[in-house]
Design a protein around this motif. Structure first.
Motif, mmCIF file in Angstrom:
data_model
loop_
_atom_site.group_PDB
_atom_site.id
_atom_site.type_symbol
_atom_site.label_atom_id
_atom_site.label_comp_id
_atom_site.label_asym_id
_atom_site.label_seq_id
_atom_site.Cartn_x
_atom_site.Cartn_y
_atom_site.Cartn_z
ATOM 1 N N PRO A 117 -10.365 8.006 -4.409
ATOM 2 C CA PRO A 117 -9.164 8.218 -3.602
ATOM 3 C C PRO A 117 -9.415 7.764 -2.168
ATOM 4 C CG PRO A 117 -10.313 10.297 -3.959
ATOM 5 C CD PRO A 117 -11.025 9.269 -4.791
ATOM 6 N N ALA A 118 -8.505 6.959 -1.630
ATOM 7 C CA ALA A 118 -8.686 6.459 -0.272
ATOM 8 C C ALA A 118 -8.297 7.492 0.777
ATOM 9 C CB ALA A 118 -7.866 5.187 -0.073
ATOM 10 N N PHE A 119 -7.517 8.500 0.372
ATOM 11 C CA PHE A 119 -6.998 9.492 1.308
ATOM 12 C C PHE A 119 -7.105 10.888 0.705
ATOM 13 C CE2 PHE A 119 -4.671 5.501 1.621
ATOM 14 C CZ PHE A 119 -4.818 5.176 2.954
ATOM 15 N N ASP A 120 -7.021 11.889 1.562
ATOM 16 C CA ASP A 120 -6.831 13.253 1.109
ATOM 17 C C ASP A 120 -5.715 13.877 1.927
ATOM 18 O OD1 ASP A 120 -8.014 14.044 3.558
ATOM 19 O OD2 ASP A 120 -9.993 14.299 2.639
ATOM 20 N N VAL A 121 -5.336 15.094 1.588
ATOM 21 C CA VAL A 121 -4.242 15.777 2.284
ATOM 22 C C VAL A 121 -4.769 17.071 2.889
ATOM 23 C CG1 VAL A 121 -1.992 16.890 2.052
ATOM 24 C CG2 VAL A 121 -2.478 14.791 0.780
ATOM 25 N N ARG B 244 0.865 -1.189 0.000
ATOM 26 C CA ARG B 244 0.000 0.000 0.000
ATOM 27 C C ARG B 244 0.895 1.230 0.000
ATOM 28 N NH1 ARG B 244 -5.102 0.449 3.683
ATOM 29 N NH2 ARG B 244 -5.660 1.838 1.951
ATOM 30 N N PRO B 245 0.622 2.203 -0.869
ATOM 31 C CA PRO B 245 1.605 3.272 -1.081
ATOM 32 C C PRO B 245 1.518 4.479 -0.166
ATOM 33 C CG PRO B 245 -0.140 3.440 -2.699
ATOM 34 C CD PRO B 245 -0.426 2.202 -1.901
ATOM 35 N N THR B 246 0.343 4.789 0.386
ATOM 36 C CA THR B 246 0.186 6.076 1.059
ATOM 37 C C THR B 246 0.723 6.069 2.481
ATOM 38 O OG1 THR B 246 -1.741 6.605 -0.313
ATOM 39 C CG2 THR B 246 -1.454 7.873 1.713
ATOM 40 N N ILE C 155 -1.315 9.289 -3.447
ATOM 41 C CA ILE C 155 -2.636 8.975 -2.911
ATOM 42 C C ILE C 155 -3.188 7.734 -3.615
ATOM 43 C CG2 ILE C 155 -5.006 9.780 -2.618
ATOM 44 C CD1 ILE C 155 -2.952 11.183 -0.823
ATOM 45 N N GLU C 156 -3.480 6.722 -2.850
ATOM 46 C CA GLU C 156 -3.985 5.455 -3.389
ATOM 47 C C GLU C 156 -5.417 5.607 -3.887
ATOM 48 O OE1 GLU C 156 -4.916 0.911 -1.726
ATOM 49 O OE2 GLU C 156 -4.162 2.468 -0.375
#
Length: 317
Positions: A295-299, A74-76, A269-270
């Motif tokens: 998108p599984a995430f945000d910033v 998993r990259p994030t 972002i994955e």
């Protein structure tokens, strides 16, 4: 209860895809099994992924190709690679040295969660807020299921509850996989803490109405400048909290701070694909042929963050 542990030569972990209907423990014997569990979110949460990564190196038994595949699962979340790297650094010393380091990663996570809970509760009670009992809003799952025990942001809420200072937790449901509804509500129920579930879109509105004392979130990666990647929906809460004048607190271990990533724009972002949005648990909820962005995430930019609480310090971005 531990979310993940090393037991008799294998990794045992709670299958979080089965909650809240059943609490099922998986025994994982190979790196490929572990990668599968990580990708389907049977084990999730940045600190838990760090522990999984370290224990997974012990399963690899010196196979560096398997270690590389695990690191990239998993990259994030930076913790996965961090945990893998810590244990992999001792491969040349033999399997006992690798396992020793992996178990230390596990134990360090437990200690860090206790420390973050105390530090975060002290910050809210003594520095930021003066209310007798606090109403907390959170997103996704940041309790013991995201770590080994206790948790990060939800661990702060648990500490407040144990001190008799928690009025209520408002947990966002967290679409599309409902980690807030399935996991956070389950954990809050087990600890006997007052809580209510909130739809994702209602969070900023409730902040504007003045019914929340603080927003607490976890983190999957914190860039060098304080920009924070977390579950999708966190940025909207940060904007709502800033407009309402509500403290927005990130709670995460030091291992989540990635000094090699200058800012949020450098965080990968994955995207988890359309299937999680167009269907849920096998039931289609959108017309055939519908595509999706997932998108599984945000910033959240650092200027929207009141404080970052780790096991060692409070950072004011």
């Amino acid at each position: 209860m531990r979310t993940i542990d090393w037991v008799d030569g294998a990794i045992e972990l709670i299958d979080q895809t089965r909650l809240p209907d059943a609490c099922v423990t998986l025994r994982v014997h190979t790196v490929d099994e572990l990668i599968g569990a990580i990708r389907r979110l049977a084990v999730r949460g940045a600190p838990a992924l760090g522990v999984a990564g370290a224990l997974g190196v012990a399963l690899a038994r010196g196979d560096r190709e398997a270690v590389a595949r695990l690191r990239a699962a998993r990259p994030t979340a930076v913790n996965l690679a961090w945990g893998v790297d810590r244990a992999a650094a001792r491969i040349e010393e033999g399997p006992e040295a690798v396992l020793e380091t992996a178990l230390q990663v596990r134990d360090d996570d437990i200690a860090a969660c206790h420390a973050m809970g105390e530090r975060g509760a002290d910050l809210l009670q003594g520095d930021l807020l003066q209310g007798d009992r606090l109403r907390i809003m959170t997103v996704c799952n940041t309790g013991g299921l995201a770590c080994v025990e206790r948790g990060t942001a939800l661990g702060v809420a648990q500490t407040l509850h144990e001190r008799g200072r928690l009025a209520e937790v408002l947990a966002l449901e967290t679409r599309p996989l409902l980690q807030g509804a399935r996991l956070t509500a389950w954990e809050l129920g087990r600890m006997g803490a007052p809580h209510r579930l909130v739809t994702d879109g209602a969070g900023p509105y409730l902040l504007a109405r003045g019914g929340v004392d603080a927003v607490l979130i976890g983190a999957d990666r914190i860039a060098a400048n304080g920009d924070t990647a977390n579950k999708i929906g966190s940025y909207a809460l940060a904007l709502g909290a800033a407009r309402a004048g509500v403290p927005f607190i990130v709670v995460a271990p030091e291992s989540t701070i990635d000094a090699a990533t200058p800012s949020g724009e450098h965080i990968e972002i994955e995207d988890r694909g359309a299937d999680e949005i167009v269907a849920f648990r096998g039931a289609r909820v959108a017309p055939e042929g519908t595509d999706a962005i997932n998108p599984a995430f945000d910033v959240t930019p650092h200027d929207l963050i009141t404080a970052i609480v780790t096991e060692a310090r409070v950072i004011r971005p």
